[in-house]
Every structure is written in structure tokens, then in C-alpha cells.
Design a protein around this motif. Structure first.
Motif, PDB file in Angstrom:
ATOM      1  N   VAL A  98       0.851  -1.192   0.000  1.00 39.94           N
ATOM      2  CA  VAL A  98       0.000   0.000   0.000  1.00 39.94           C
ATOM      3  C   VAL A  98       0.884   1.239   0.000  1.00 39.94           C
ATOM      4  CG1 VAL A  98      -1.868   1.226   1.176  1.00 39.94           C
ATOM      5  CG2 VAL A  98      -1.698  -1.279   1.361  1.00 39.94           C
ATOM      6  N   GLY A  99       0.564   2.184  -0.884  1.00 37.38           N
ATOM      7  CA  GLY A  99       1.274   3.447  -0.909  1.00 37.38           C
ATOM      8  C   GLY A  99       0.350   4.598  -0.559  1.00 37.38           C
ATOM      9  N   PHE A 100       0.938   5.760  -0.325  1.00 33.22           N
ATOM     10  CA  PHE A 100       0.177   6.984  -0.065  1.00 33.22           C
ATOM     11  C   PHE A 100       0.577   8.029  -1.095  1.00 33.22           C
ATOM     12  CE2 PHE A 100      -1.087   5.059   3.761  1.00 33.22           C
ATOM     13  CZ  PHE A 100      -2.035   5.854   4.398  1.00 33.22           C
ATOM     14  N   ALA A 101      -0.380   8.849  -1.495  1.00 39.31           N
ATOM     15  CA  ALA A 101      -0.114   9.942  -2.421  1.00 39.31           C
ATOM     16  C   ALA A 101      -0.735  11.219  -1.882  1.00 39.31           C
ATOM     17  CB  ALA A 101      -0.678   9.620  -3.805  1.00 39.31           C
ATOM     18  N   ALA A 102       0.118  12.167  -1.535  1.00 39.85           N
ATOM     19  CA  ALA A 102      -0.359  13.485  -1.104  1.00 39.85           C
ATOM     20  C   ALA A 102      -0.362  14.382  -2.337  1.00 39.85           C
ATOM     21  CB  ALA A 102       0.549  14.047  -0.015  1.00 39.85           C
ATOM     22  N   GLU A 103      -1.551  14.710  -2.853  1.00 42.60           N
ATOM     23  CA  GLU A 103      -1.664  15.449  -4.110  1.00 42.60           C
ATOM     24  C   GLU A 103      -2.412  16.755  -3.919  1.00 42.60           C
ATOM     25  OE1 GLU A 103      -0.200  14.765  -6.782  1.00 42.60           O
ATOM     26  OE2 GLU A 103       0.350  12.638  -6.646  1.00 42.60           O
ATOM     27  N   THR A 104      -2.157  17.689  -4.815  1.00 45.55           N
ATOM     28  CA  THR A 104      -2.870  18.970  -4.810  1.00 45.55           C
ATOM     29  C   THR A 104      -3.585  19.236  -6.126  1.00 45.55           C
ATOM     30  OG1 THR A 104      -0.881  20.133  -5.555  1.00 45.55           O
ATOM     31  CG2 THR A 104      -1.262  20.007  -3.168  1.00 45.55           C
ATOM     32  N   GLY A 105      -3.293  18.458  -7.163  1.00 42.93           N
ATOM     33  CA  GLY A 105      -3.880  18.731  -8.471  1.00 42.93           C
ATOM     34  C   GLY A 105      -3.173  19.907  -9.133  1.00 42.93           C
ATOM     35  N   ASP A 106      -3.036  19.850 -10.455  1.00 40.01           N
ATOM     36  CA  ASP A 106      -2.394  20.935 -11.201  1.00 40.01           C
ATOM     37  C   ASP A 106      -2.880  20.905 -12.638  1.00 40.01           C
ATOM     38  OD1 ASP A 106      -1.022  18.822 -12.431  1.00 40.01           O
ATOM     39  OD2 ASP A 106       0.715  19.039 -11.119  1.00 40.01           O
ATOM     40  N   ASP A 107      -2.166  21.582 -13.527  1.00 37.14           N
ATOM     41  CA  ASP A 107      -2.588  21.666 -14.931  1.00 37.14           C
ATOM     42  C   ASP A 107      -2.574  20.313 -15.621  1.00 37.14           C
ATOM     43  OD1 ASP A 107      -2.875  24.366 -14.595  1.00 37.14           O
ATOM     44  OD2 ASP A 107      -0.914  24.885 -15.459  1.00 37.14           O
ATOM     45  N   THR A 108      -1.845  19.358 -15.068  1.00 35.85           N
ATOM     46  CA  THR A 108      -1.751  18.041 -15.718  1.00 35.85           C
ATOM     47  C   THR A 108      -2.874  17.102 -15.310  1.00 35.85           C
ATOM     48  OG1 THR A 108      -0.339  17.111 -13.972  1.00 35.85           O
ATOM     49  CG2 THR A 108       0.760  18.272 -15.779  1.00 35.85           C
ATOM     50  N   GLY A 109      -3.634  17.440 -14.264  1.00 35.22           N
ATOM     51  CA  GLY A 109      -4.728  16.568 -13.875  1.00 35.22           C
ATOM     52  C   GLY A 109      -5.254  16.869 -12.489  1.00 35.22           C
ATOM     53  N   SER A 110      -6.396  16.272 -12.184  1.00 32.72           N
ATOM     54  CA  SER A 110      -6.999  16.415 -10.858  1.00 32.72           C
ATOM     55  C   SER A 110      -6.261  15.534  -9.864  1.00 32.72           C
ATOM     56  CB  SER A 110      -8.468  16.009 -10.913  1.00 32.72           C
ATOM     57  OG  SER A 110      -8.580  14.614 -11.188  1.00 32.72           O
ATOM     58  N   VAL A 111      -6.628  15.667  -8.594  1.00 28.64           N
ATOM     59  CA  VAL A 111      -6.012  14.855  -7.551  1.00 28.64           C
ATOM     60  C   VAL A 111      -6.179  13.368  -7.850  1.00 28.64           C
ATOM     61  CG1 VAL A 111      -6.211  14.171  -5.116  1.00 28.64           C
ATOM     62  CG2 VAL A 111      -6.165  16.592  -5.730  1.00 28.64           C
ATOM     63  N   LEU A 112      -7.384  12.951  -8.213  1.00 30.35           N
ATOM     64  CA  LEU A 112      -7.616  11.529  -8.477  1.00 30.35           C
ATOM     65  C   LEU A 112      -6.930  11.067  -9.752  1.00 30.35           C
ATOM     66  CD1 LEU A 112     -11.292  10.686  -7.431  1.00 30.35           C
ATOM     67  CD2 LEU A 112      -9.153  10.009  -6.351  1.00 30.35           C
ATOM     68  N   GLU A 113      -6.897  11.911 -10.771  1.00 26.56           N
ATOM     69  CA  GLU A 113      -6.205  11.536 -12.011  1.00 26.56           C
ATOM     70  C   GLU A 113      -4.716  11.336 -11.755  1.00 26.56           C
ATOM     71  OE1 GLU A 113      -9.110  13.774 -15.274  1.00 26.56           O
ATOM     72  OE2 GLU A 113      -7.409  14.845 -14.382  1.00 26.56           O
ATOM     73  N   LEU A 114      -4.134  12.236 -10.980  1.00 28.86           N
ATOM     74  CA  LEU A 114      -2.724  12.084 -10.638  1.00 28.86           C
ATOM     75  C   LEU A 114      -2.505  10.850  -9.766  1.00 28.86           C
ATOM     76  CD1 LEU A 114      -1.863  15.818  -9.871  1.00 28.86           C
ATOM     77  CD2 LEU A 114      -1.176  14.505 -11.882  1.00 28.86           C
ATOM     78  N   GLY A 115      -3.472  10.568  -8.887  1.00 25.46           N
ATOM     79  CA  GLY A 115      -3.373   9.386  -8.052  1.00 25.46           C
ATOM     80  C   GLY A 115      -3.408   8.102  -8.860  1.00 25.46           C
ATOM     81  N   ARG A 116      -4.303   8.024  -9.827  1.00 25.54           N
ATOM     82  CA  ARG A 116      -4.385   6.813 -10.668  1.00 25.54           C
ATOM     83  C   ARG A 116      -3.110   6.624 -11.479  1.00 25.54           C
ATOM     84  NH1 ARG A 116      -9.891   8.692 -11.158  1.00 25.54           N
ATOM     85  NH2 ARG A 116     -11.300   7.220 -10.094  1.00 25.54           N
ATOM     86  N   ALA A 117      -2.554   7.726 -11.966  1.00 26.33           N
ATOM     87  CA  ALA A 117      -1.309   7.632 -12.726  1.00 26.33           C
ATOM     88  C   ALA A 117      -0.173   7.147 -11.813  1.00 26.33           C
ATOM     89  CB  ALA A 117      -0.963   8.991 -13.335  1.00 26.33           C
ATOM     90  N   LYS A 118      -0.147   7.634 -10.598  1.00 23.86           N
ATOM     91  CA  LYS A 118       0.892   7.217  -9.650  1.00 23.86           C
ATOM     92  C   LYS A 118       0.728   5.743  -9.281  1.00 23.86           C
ATOM     93  CE  LYS A 118       2.611  10.049  -6.667  1.00 23.86           C
ATOM     94  NZ  LYS A 118       2.857  10.964  -5.525  1.00 23.86           N
ATOM     95  N   LEU A 119      -0.493   5.284  -9.097  1.00 17.18           N
ATOM     96  CA  LEU A 119      -0.744   3.877  -8.777  1.00 17.18           C
ATOM     97  C   LEU A 119      -0.172   2.972  -9.862  1.00 17.18           C
ATOM     98  CD1 LEU A 119      -2.164   1.610  -7.135  1.00 17.18           C
ATOM     99  CD2 LEU A 119      -4.229   2.105  -8.445  1.00 17.18           C
ATOM    100  N   ALA A 120      -0.417   3.337 -11.119  1.00 18.30           N
ATOM    101  CA  ALA A 120       0.092   2.537 -12.233  1.00 18.30           C
ATOM    102  C   ALA A 120       1.619   2.596 -12.299  1.00 18.30           C
ATOM    103  CB  ALA A 120      -0.517   3.034 -13.541  1.00 18.30           C
ATOM    104  N   ARG A 121       2.170   3.766 -12.030  1.00 19.23           N
ATOM    105  CA  ARG A 121       3.620   3.962 -12.126  1.00 19.23           C
ATOM    106  C   ARG A 121       4.358   3.235 -11.006  1.00 19.23           C
ATOM    107  NH1 ARG A 121       3.200   8.930 -12.097  1.00 19.23           N
ATOM    108  NH2 ARG A 121       3.981   9.559 -10.041  1.00 19.23           N
TER     109      ARG A 121
END
Length: 396
Positions: A315-338
Motif C-alpha cells: 500500500v502506498g500513499f499519495a499526497a496530491e494537490t492537483g495541477d494543470d496536468t490533472g486532478s487529484v484523483l487523475e494524478l493518483g491513478r497515474a501514480k498507482l500505475a507507475r
């Protein structure tokens, strides 16, 4: 409680239970009263205290106390008491109560290191755990006299916290019994010079809540703690580290023996390319020093992709704020895959939310496509939801 020098700490534990509204009956052994007298327990609990089955016989206390209890806590639990409980002996009111109890039972052992490590004690502890009892691992520290080692009673506040979680979950909730889990917590620091470091705002509260929750669910817990000023959770082995490199070493040293890894720590992504041996001084012309950074190893990605065991849940954790590249959840899903982990707990930390707070909210994303939204609540509540998701993915 049994007859050990740590009985004096049970006074504080009793006070915490009574002040939080619990109705507590104190059942000491005769030996326990050699350390703390009956008047003390009666005054703190507001009830008379007895050690034998002959007091108040008409109320059948050796049966009624266990039958009516919602939780039985034995603190301290000596080697002798653990042996009696494991073998079903009943020669006083406490051991009779243990035989009649149908509620969760928590033992908080306290004894010298040699007694705790003896094969007979280890076998008795294993027997009690197999029967569904929670036997807290003792703490390390000063024992009777000049001795130091494992066998110290955990701090009353931490025992109380664990008991509260066991009580809330009720009987049959030890779904991590027999499992060994690793949790990381806190924020790593990267040294600039003998005085300064690069760090982050992680308080370690969520990681410590995860460790407490796992212990309350019966797990053997190793907690890798990075720069955290929090009391050790009861029954948890704590490994203290400072840097991201030390975090990687500590985690990889344990991964071969654990069923699940929860990386709640916030490792620094970068570290200075060079660490000054002397304090960096201010320049006379007011200019700031240039600090070259290099990338730290990605601990979560490494342990996920180079798994020590194929059946591990990571299990990992992702502390996100969202930016021009995507929303918090979009960045989270990308990080999960990565990263390649099984679950990723995504926190929206916009405006500094979450850090240092007693509360948290998150979305738990699964590599299998699952998404579990956890509304704002205590970090302990979120910890149990995370362990629920881990348990669903653990191999039988």
C-alpha cells in the motif's frame, strides 16, 4: 492484574478507563496487592476489590464477572499468569474470570527479558493468540533494578488506545492474527550541513494510527518511524530512521518476512548532492548558496516492482494537490500505475490539509480498479478501512 512491579502503572490505565465513562471491576491477584493495595484499587474504581472466590459468594463472582464483561484487560500479565491462562488453571478470582469470559481478552505482559524469551512463555503466548486473545508485545526499556531490555509494560495511554479499538471491534475481529505487517510513518530528512536539513510536514499521525489499528487486529507490527515525536504504540516494534536511504534499507530488511507493507511515510524525493561538513555561512554580499539536488530512490516503486514475496499486499500513499496536468484523483491513478503497488491512499493536501491534523479523508484506489471513498473522520477510522482493504487482498 497480576503480581509484577509494573502494577503501579495499572493505576493510570484504570483512571483512563473510568474517566472515559467505563464501568471497571478490578480483579487483582494476591501477589498484585503486594505492590498496590486494595484501598487504592477500590478508590479508583469505586468498587470493592477481592482476589479470591469466597468473597460475595452469593453473587457468584467467579462466573458473573467474566460473563458480564465487554472486555477483560490483564495489565500487567506476568509469566506465571500467562502460563495459568494458557493451561486453563483457575486458582483465584482472576483466573476463574478468564475461563468464563466470552468477550475479547487483552494481555499486557511485563517481565524480565529472559522470562519473556523463554520457550515456555513463547509457547503460552502462541497458545493464547491462537485462541483469539490479544497478547501485546512488551516494550523495551528499563526493567526492575539495573536491567534493561524487552519486557517493559507499554505506556498506559497506549494500552488504553489499543483496548479502545479492540472494544469497538468486538469479538472475532482479529483478522490480522498470525500476520506480520510493516508500516512506515513520518517524514524523512536529508542533511544539508550539521545543522540544517531538507524535510516535509508529515507528522506521522496516520502511520502510527495504522500501526495501532494493526496491533489491535492481532498483527505482529513493525513500524519504521522517520523523525516522529510520538509515543511508541503498544505492542509494536519501532525502527527509527532519518533519511530516505535509511528508510529504504529498513523496509527492504523486513519485506521478506511480512504479509503486507503500508508506506505511510513521506520520503524526500531529493537530497543534496553534497553535505557540508561545516555549517553553511551567510555570504557577506547577501547572496544565497546554490544547492545541487539529486533524486532519491523511489522506495514504494522499488519494493512493489522487486517484491520479496509474490503474495504480499503493498500500500502506498499519495499526497496530491492537483495541477494543470490533472486532478487529484487523475494524478493518483497515474501514480498507482507507475508505482506498481496494490493500493494507493490518495489525500488531497491542498492548503496544507491533513498534515498534523487528527482527522483525514481519502480515496483508496486499487490496482484492480476499486475506488473506496473514506469521508472525513479520525485517522484511526481511516486506518481500519485501509486494513479492511488489505485483508480482502491477503492470501488465505
Amino acid at each position: 492484574m497480576a503480581g509484577g512491579i509494573a502494577a503501579y502503572k495499572a493505576c493510570e490505565l484504570l483512571r483512563r478507563f473510568t474517566e472515559s465513562g467505563h464501568d471497571v471491576t478490578v480483579v487483582p491477584t494476591a501477589a498484585a496487592l503486594e505492590f498496590v493495595g486494595a484501598p487504592t484499587w477500590a478508590a479508583l474504581s469505586g468498587k470493592p476489590v477481592a482476589t479470591d472466590v469466597w468473597s460475595g459468594v452469593h453473587q457468584v463472582p467467579h462466573v458473573r464477572i467474566g460473563q458480564q464483561a465487554d472486555l477483560v484487560v490483564v495489565a500487567p500479565a506476568t509469566a506465571d499468569l500467562l502460563a495459568k491462562a494458557a493451561h486453563g488453571l483457575a486458582d483465584d478470582l482472576l483466573t476463574n474470570t478468564l475461563l468464563t469470559a466470552r468477550c475479547p481478552v487483552v494481555f499486557a505482559p511485563a517481565m524480565h527479558t529472559e522470562m519473556w524469551e523463554h520457550a515456555a512463555t513463547r509457547a503460552n503466548v502462541a497458545t493464547l493468540r491462537e485462541r483469539g486473545c490479544v497478547v501485546i508485545e512488551p516494550a523495551e526499556g528499563r526493567l526492575t533494578g539495573k536491567d534493561t531490555g524487552k519486557g517493559r509494560l507499554p505506556e498506559p495511554g497506549e494500552i488504553f488506545e489499543l483496548c479502545g479499538q479492540v472494544l469497538a471491534r468486538g469479538s472475532g475481529a482479529l483478522d490480522l492474527a498470525g500476520r506480520h505487517v510493516l508500516v512506515s510513518a513520518g517524514g524523512t530528512r536529508e542533511r544539508l550541513d550539521p545543522v540544517r536539513f531538507l524535510g516535509n510536514r508529515s507528522s506521522g499521525l496516520q502511520g502510527y494510527a495504522l500501526a495501532r489499528a494493526a496491533a489491535a487486529r492481532g498483527a505482529e507490527v513493525t513500524l519504521v518511524s522517520a523523525n516522529v515525536a510520538l509515543p511508541d504504540p503498544a505492542g509494536v516494534k519501532v525502527v527509527r530512521i532519518e533519511t530516505t536511504g535509511e528508510l529504504l534499507d529498513a523496509v527492504t530488511a523486513e519485506t521478506g518476512s511480512v504479509d503486507a507493507v503500508v508506506m505511510a511515510a513521506a520520503p524526500a524525493d531529493f537530497r543534496p548532492a553534497r553535505v557540508s561538513e561545516a555549517k553553511i555561512k551567510k555570504a557577506a554580499d547577501g547572496s544565497a548558496p546554490a544547492i545541487e539536488l539529486v533524486q532519491n530512490p523511489d522506495v514504494l516503486a522499488k519494493i512493489s516492482q522487486d517484491r520479496a514475496r509474490a503474495d504480499q499486499v503493498i500500500v502506498g500513499f499519495a499526497a496530491e494537490t492537483g495541477d494543470d496536468t490533472g486532478s487529484v484523483l487523475e494524478l493518483g491513478r497515474a501514480k498507482l500505475a507507475r508505482k506498481g503497488c496494490d493500493l494507493l491512499v490518495v489525500n488531497d493536501v491542498s492548503g496544507g490539509a491533513v498534515f498534523g491534523s487528527a482527522d483525514n479523508e481519502a480515496v483508496i484506489l486499487g490496482a484492480d480498479g476499486a475506488a473506496v471513498e473514506v469521508a472525513r473522520g479520525s485517522k484511526s477510522a481511516l486506518a481500519h478501512v485501509i486494513w479492511d482493504e488489505v485483508v480482502r487482498r491477503l492470501a488465505p
